[in-house]
Enzyme design. Structure first.
Site, PDB file in Angstrom:
ATOM      1  N   ASP A  51       0.838  -1.202   0.000  1.00 28.32           N
ATOM      2  CA  ASP A  51       0.000   0.000   0.000  1.00 28.32           C
ATOM      3  C   ASP A  51       0.874   1.254   0.000  1.00 28.32           C
ATOM      4  O   ASP A  51       0.361   2.380  -0.038  1.00 28.32           O
ATOM      5  CB  ASP A  51      -1.021  -0.005   1.150  1.00 28.32           C
ATOM      6  CG  ASP A  51      -0.378  -0.061   2.517  1.00 28.32           C
ATOM      7  OD1 ASP A  51       0.856  -0.190   2.604  1.00 28.32           O
ATOM      8  OD2 ASP A  51      -1.128   0.031   3.521  1.00 28.32           O
ATOM      9  N   SER A  52       2.210   1.051   0.008  1.00 21.47           N
ATOM     10  CA  SER A  52       3.134   2.168  -0.232  1.00 21.47           C
ATOM     11  C   SER A  52       2.903   2.741  -1.633  1.00 21.47           C
ATOM     12  O   SER A  52       3.433   3.802  -1.967  1.00 21.47           O
ATOM     13  CB  SER A  52       4.584   1.716  -0.067  1.00 21.47           C
ATOM     14  OG  SER A  52       4.821   0.531  -0.804  1.00 21.47           O
ATOM     15  N   ASP A  90      -1.167  -6.064  -0.407  1.00 22.84           N
ATOM     16  CA  ASP A  90      -1.525  -5.423   0.861  1.00 22.84           C
ATOM     17  C   ASP A  90      -3.016  -5.146   0.927  1.00 22.84           C
ATOM     18  O   ASP A  90      -3.610  -4.654  -0.047  1.00 22.84           O
ATOM     19  CB  ASP A  90      -0.807  -4.062   0.970  1.00 22.84           C
ATOM     20  CG  ASP A  90       0.330  -4.095   1.971  1.00 22.84           C
ATOM     21  OD1 ASP A  90       0.384  -5.009   2.816  1.00 22.84           O
ATOM     22  OD2 ASP A  90       1.178  -3.176   1.900  1.00 22.84           O
ATOM     23  N   LYS A 120      -1.535  -9.340   2.691  1.00 20.76           N
ATOM     24  CA  LYS A 120      -0.804  -8.925   3.895  1.00 20.76           C
ATOM     25  C   LYS A 120      -1.646  -7.908   4.638  1.00 20.76           C
ATOM     26  O   LYS A 120      -2.319  -7.075   4.010  1.00 20.76           O
ATOM     27  CB  LYS A 120       0.559  -8.325   3.525  1.00 20.76           C
ATOM     28  CG  LYS A 120       1.294  -7.695   4.727  1.00 20.76           C
ATOM     29  CD  LYS A 120       2.757  -7.402   4.448  1.00 20.76           C
ATOM     30  CE  LYS A 120       3.040  -6.063   3.845  1.00 20.76           C
ATOM     31  NZ  LYS A 120       2.571  -4.895   4.616  1.00 20.76           N
ATOM     32  N   GLU A 122      -1.760  -5.436   8.534  1.00 25.24           N
ATOM     33  CA  GLU A 122      -0.978  -4.923   9.665  1.00 25.24           C
ATOM     34  C   GLU A 122      -1.691  -5.187  10.994  1.00 25.24           C
ATOM     35  O   GLU A 122      -2.896  -4.965  11.105  1.00 25.24           O
ATOM     36  CB  GLU A 122      -0.762  -3.407   9.497  1.00 25.24           C
ATOM     37  CG  GLU A 122       0.066  -3.053   8.274  1.00 25.24           C
ATOM     38  CD  GLU A 122       0.243  -1.544   8.077  1.00 25.24           C
ATOM     39  OE1 GLU A 122      -0.152  -0.755   8.965  1.00 25.24           O
ATOM     40  OE2 GLU A 122       0.783  -1.159   7.033  1.00 25.24           O
ATOM     41  N   GLU A 189       8.805  -4.239  10.654  1.00 29.43           N
ATOM     42  CA  GLU A 189       9.295  -2.958  10.129  1.00 29.43           C
ATOM     43  C   GLU A 189       9.879  -2.088  11.237  1.00 29.43           C
ATOM     44  O   GLU A 189       9.244  -1.860  12.273  1.00 29.43           O
ATOM     45  CB  GLU A 189       8.133  -2.226   9.423  1.00 29.43           C
ATOM     46  CG  GLU A 189       8.571  -0.896   8.819  1.00 29.43           C
ATOM     47  CD  GLU A 189       7.574  -0.321   7.808  1.00 29.43           C
ATOM     48  OE1 GLU A 189       6.597  -1.002   7.451  1.00 29.43           O
ATOM     49  OE2 GLU A 189       7.799   0.830   7.388  1.00 29.43           O
TER      50      GLU A 189
HETATM   51  O1  KIV Z   1       3.498  -1.131   1.690  1.00 32.52           O
HETATM   52  C1  KIV Z   1       4.678  -1.508   1.729  1.00 32.52           C
HETATM   53  O2  KIV Z   1       5.494  -1.219   0.863  1.00 32.52           O
HETATM   54  C2  KIV Z   1       5.097  -2.319   2.871  1.00 32.52           C
HETATM   55  C3  KIV Z   1       6.562  -2.568   3.030  1.00 32.52           C
HETATM   56  C4  KIV Z   1       7.199  -1.361   3.587  1.00 32.52           C
HETATM   57  C5  KIV Z   1       6.828  -3.765   3.840  1.00 32.52           C
HETATM   58  O3  KIV Z   1       4.289  -2.729   3.643  1.00 32.52           O
END
Ligand code: KIV
Length: 272
Positions: A51-52, A90, A120, A122, A189
């Site tokens: 989600d980055s 994500d 994924k 959090e 992280e």
């Molecule tokens: O969204 C992302 O890029 C991440 C990484 C920083 C692990 O969750």
């Protein structure tokens, strides 16, 4: 023996074999077809459609604004490009916290439309019901603990997490909870290296770090950061493998110069 070199397709089982054989897992983010194709061809083990994307693709300050449909768009583009690596998508903020049925529906939508291998999300104990429900549908889940960017408004800062004993103990308990629930791997992280090592030693599933030291089972970076496309972001854990920003600006500068001077297109670059 290198597990990495032997296999044609990376699965969650292959990742646990890598941990078993002491072979480190390589993971990078990608968000689009062209980049994902190159990253897969280079031999990466896992692509994270992170989600980055909210930051590096859309220019948002945090990861919070990205939507489920936008993550699905990125996920679909990446899956189309790869033939070997495992693809993890994500789950964006607001699609799994507090309501496990919504979490299940969001994860099913991601898997059905993108054809990714896993999702994924959090958090630890706070989201365990959602994790269990997604897993019960047969969807592999990767956890994410330590600095959790979707909680930035609660922290108020991106500093290193779990330096204090209480937070470190909770992180270890959460990691064990995720493992017991059936997660196939966990991202840690921005935490002290000693804690990263401890979690990797105490858990059987692979622990993949970003700013969690060298004692974990693998590493992940955001591709725009490691290629030097992003320039303003320079945390201690980041190693830049290229200065692509300078290369791109140089090439674009040359193009502009050639267009203005009418050097481009030349005779060979036009049709009779
Ligand atoms: O969204 C992302 O890029 C991440 C990484 C920083 C692990 O969750």
């Amino acid at each position: 023996m290198s597990v990495h070199k032997e296999i044609k397709r990376v699965t969650t089982h292959v990742l646990s074999e890598m941990k078993l054989h002491g072979e480190k897992i390589s993971m990078l983010t990608s968000y689009d077809y062209s980049m994902a194709k190159l990253v897969d061809q280079a031999g990466i083990d896992v692509i994270l459609v992170g989600d980055s994307a909210a930051n590096v693709m859309a220019g948002h300050e945090t990861t919070l604004p990205i939507t489920l449909d936008q993550m699905i768009y990125h996920g679909k583009s990446v899956v189309k490009a790869v033939t070997r690596c495992l693809v993890v998508v994500d789950m964006p903020f607001g699609t799994y916290q507090g309501n496990s049925l919504e979490a299940l529906n969001s994860a099913i939508k991601i898997m059905k439309i993108t054809h990714a291998d896993a999702v994924k999300l959090e958090g630890g104990s706070e989201v365990i019901e959602s994790v269990q429900r997604i897993l019960s549908a047969g969807i592999p889940v990767m956890g994410h603990l330590g600095l959790m960017p979707q909680s930035i408004n609660r922290y108020g800062t991106y500093v290193v997490r779990a330096k204090e004993e209480e937070e470190a103990n909770k992180l270890l308990m959460d990691a064990k909870l995720l493992e017991e629930a059936g997660c196939f791997a966990i991202v840690l992280e921005k935490i002290p290296a000693s804690l990263g090592t401890k979690v990797a030693k105490e858990l059987k599933i692979p622990i993949i770090g970003i700013g969690a030291g060298g004692g974990v089972d693998g590493q992940v970076l955001v591709i725009h950061d490691m290629l030097g496309i992003t320039q303003e972001f320079s945390p201690r854990f980041l190693r830049r493998y290229h200065n692509l920003a300078a290369e791109i600006k140089g090439a674009v500068g040359n193009y502009i110069k050639d267009v203005k001077s009418q050097d481009f297109p030349n005779e060979k670059e036009q049709y009779d």
